[in-house]
Enzyme design. Structure first.
Site, PDB file in Angstrom:
ATOM      1  N   ASN A   1      49.535  40.311  32.293  1.00  0.00           N
ATOM      2  CA  ASN A   1      50.330  39.436  31.705  1.00  0.00           C
ATOM      3  C   ASN A   1      50.312  39.020  30.524  1.00  0.00           C
ATOM      4  OD1 ASN A   1      51.848  37.581  32.917  1.00  0.00           O
ATOM      5  ND2 ASN A   1      49.773  35.807  33.364  1.00  0.00           N
TER       6      ASN A   1
ATOM      7  N   GLU B   1      40.876  33.354  38.832  1.00  0.00           N
ATOM      8  CA  GLU B   1      40.759  33.011  37.399  1.00  0.00           C
ATOM      9  C   GLU B   1      40.945  31.415  37.215  1.00  0.00           C
ATOM     10  OE1 GLU B   1      44.283  35.419  35.011  1.00  0.00           O
ATOM     11  OE2 GLU B   1      45.458  33.817  36.152  1.00  0.00           O
TER      12      GLU B   1
ATOM     13  N   GLU C   1      49.083  28.734  35.617  1.00  0.00           N
ATOM     14  CA  GLU C   1      50.403  27.771  34.871  1.00  0.00           C
ATOM     15  C   GLU C   1      52.015  27.472  35.253  1.00  0.00           C
ATOM     16  OE1 GLU C   1      49.048  30.023  30.940  1.00  0.00           O
ATOM     17  OE2 GLU C   1      50.972  31.101  31.594  1.00  0.00           O
TER      18      GLU C   1
ATOM     19  N   HIS D   1      50.517  31.182  39.545  1.00  0.00           N
ATOM     20  CA  HIS D   1      49.717  32.296  38.380  1.00  0.00           C
ATOM     21  C   HIS D   1      49.575  30.124  38.681  1.00  0.00           C
ATOM     22  CE1 HIS D   1      48.133  31.761  34.571  1.00  0.00           C
ATOM     23  NE2 HIS D   1      48.066  33.386  34.662  1.00  0.00           N
TER      24      HIS D   1
ATOM     25  N   GLY E   1      42.447  31.155  27.983  1.00  0.00           N
ATOM     26  CA  GLY E   1      42.804  30.766  27.303  1.00  0.00           C
ATOM     27  C   GLY E   1      41.716  30.252  26.590  1.00  0.00           C
TER      28      GLY E   1
ATOM     29  N   SER F   1      39.867  35.125  29.619  1.00  0.00           N
ATOM     30  CA  SER F   1      39.402  35.320  28.905  1.00  0.00           C
ATOM     31  C   SER F   1      38.953  36.912  28.865  1.00  0.00           C
ATOM     32  CB  SER F   1      38.465  33.996  28.047  1.00  0.00           C
ATOM     33  OG  SER F   1      38.942  32.664  28.389  1.00  0.00           O
TER      34      SER F   1
ATOM     35  N   LYS G   1      53.339  36.646  30.119  1.00  0.00           N
ATOM     36  CA  LYS G   1      53.380  35.904  29.811  1.00  0.00           C
ATOM     37  C   LYS G   1      55.061  35.307  29.229  1.00  0.00           C
ATOM     38  CE  LYS G   1      48.754  33.747  30.465  1.00  0.00           C
ATOM     39  NZ  LYS G   1      47.832  32.693  30.545  1.00  0.00           N
TER      40      LYS G   1
END
Length: 260
Positions: free
Chosen positions: A10, A172, A104, A102, A178, A218, A12
């Protein structure tokens, strides 16, 4: 049933269309030089919308053994939805996959379980395989315990999805994306097994057996093997490391490290 491992990158909001061409070329060449077996492990990239045509043209022209997909789609097919991208447009670009839900998008854009479900149904309608992202925040983990939130999100996302529909589910943990924090392989296995049971409940036992469950958060070449040793972890959704062709290729070559 043997599930083909799936390593998904991904990107992003990184890489313009020219940078995407260079990245895909470097990734494909690195894998080829390493004599990577693309038939045993599937590798896919998920560029920004503006890169998709360039990536499609390159992969088709060079016959690279890479799949690709989009990072999101609209729940609507067409109409007055400024800025939205229809699943029909993605299918016309030969996308195989599309990421849905996702964290985000859920956090930054307020996507609810209902919106995620509508997008899953839109993906299925257009023959795209949804990569359904589920995961809990650190607060939710402390409040509800391991797997409760991912299971609930999985069931909500699959409402109304026909039995026999190909899907991918990516676990996730939000607290690991991250941050450098990583769930243990045992935790990934526990949640992966719970997600598979949720797919069986929402669809069927055969669907659960066929569904690939990914871990994300990560992920690096140094820790991927531990996750892929688990029976209910079938691959990884890779973020930042997918922007480094050498590192992402090393992740894709995880079978070289399993058992070492």
């Amino acid at each position: 049933m043997t599930r083909r491992p799936f390593i998904a990158g991904n990107w992003k909001m990184n890489m313009d269309h020219l940078q995407s061409i260079a990245l895909v070329q470097k990734l494909a060449w690195t894998l080829k030089d390493a004599k990577f077996d693309g038939t045993s492990v599937e590798v896919a990239v998920f560029p920004p919308f503006t890169d998709l045509r360039s990536v499609q043209t390159l992969i088709d022209a060079e016959r690279f053994t890479l799949a690709f997909g989009a990072q999101d789609l609209s729940p609507h097919e067409s109409g007055a939805y400024t800025g939205d991208i229809s699943g029909a447009f993605l299918k016309a670009l030969n996308c195989t996959y599309v990421i849905v839900g996702h964290s985000e998008r859920r956090q930054g854009h307020g996507e609810t379980d209902e919106v995620v479900n509508a997008k899953v149904l839109a993906a299925v309608q257009h023959g795209l395989v949804p990569v359904i992202c589920v995961g809990e925040t650190e607060e939710e983990l402390e409040q509800h315990g391991t797997s409760a939130v991912p299971v609930a999100q999985t069931k909500a996302a699959l409402a109304g999805v026909p039995v026999g529909t190909p899907i991918v589910v990516a676990y996730e943990p939000v607290w690991a994306i991250g941050t450098g924090k990583v769930a243990t392989p045992d935790t990934a296995q526990e949640v992966g097994a719970a997600i598979r049971a949720a797919v069986a409940e929402a669809l069927s036992a055969d669907d659960a057996a066929a569904t690939r469950v990914l871990y994300g958060g990560s992920v690096k070449s140094g820790n991927i093997a531990g996750f892929l040793r688990q029976p209910d972890v079938d691959g990884a959704l890779v973020g930042g490391a997918s922007l480094d062709p050498a590192e992402f290729a090393a992740i894709a070559r995880f079978p070289d490290h399993v058992g070492t």
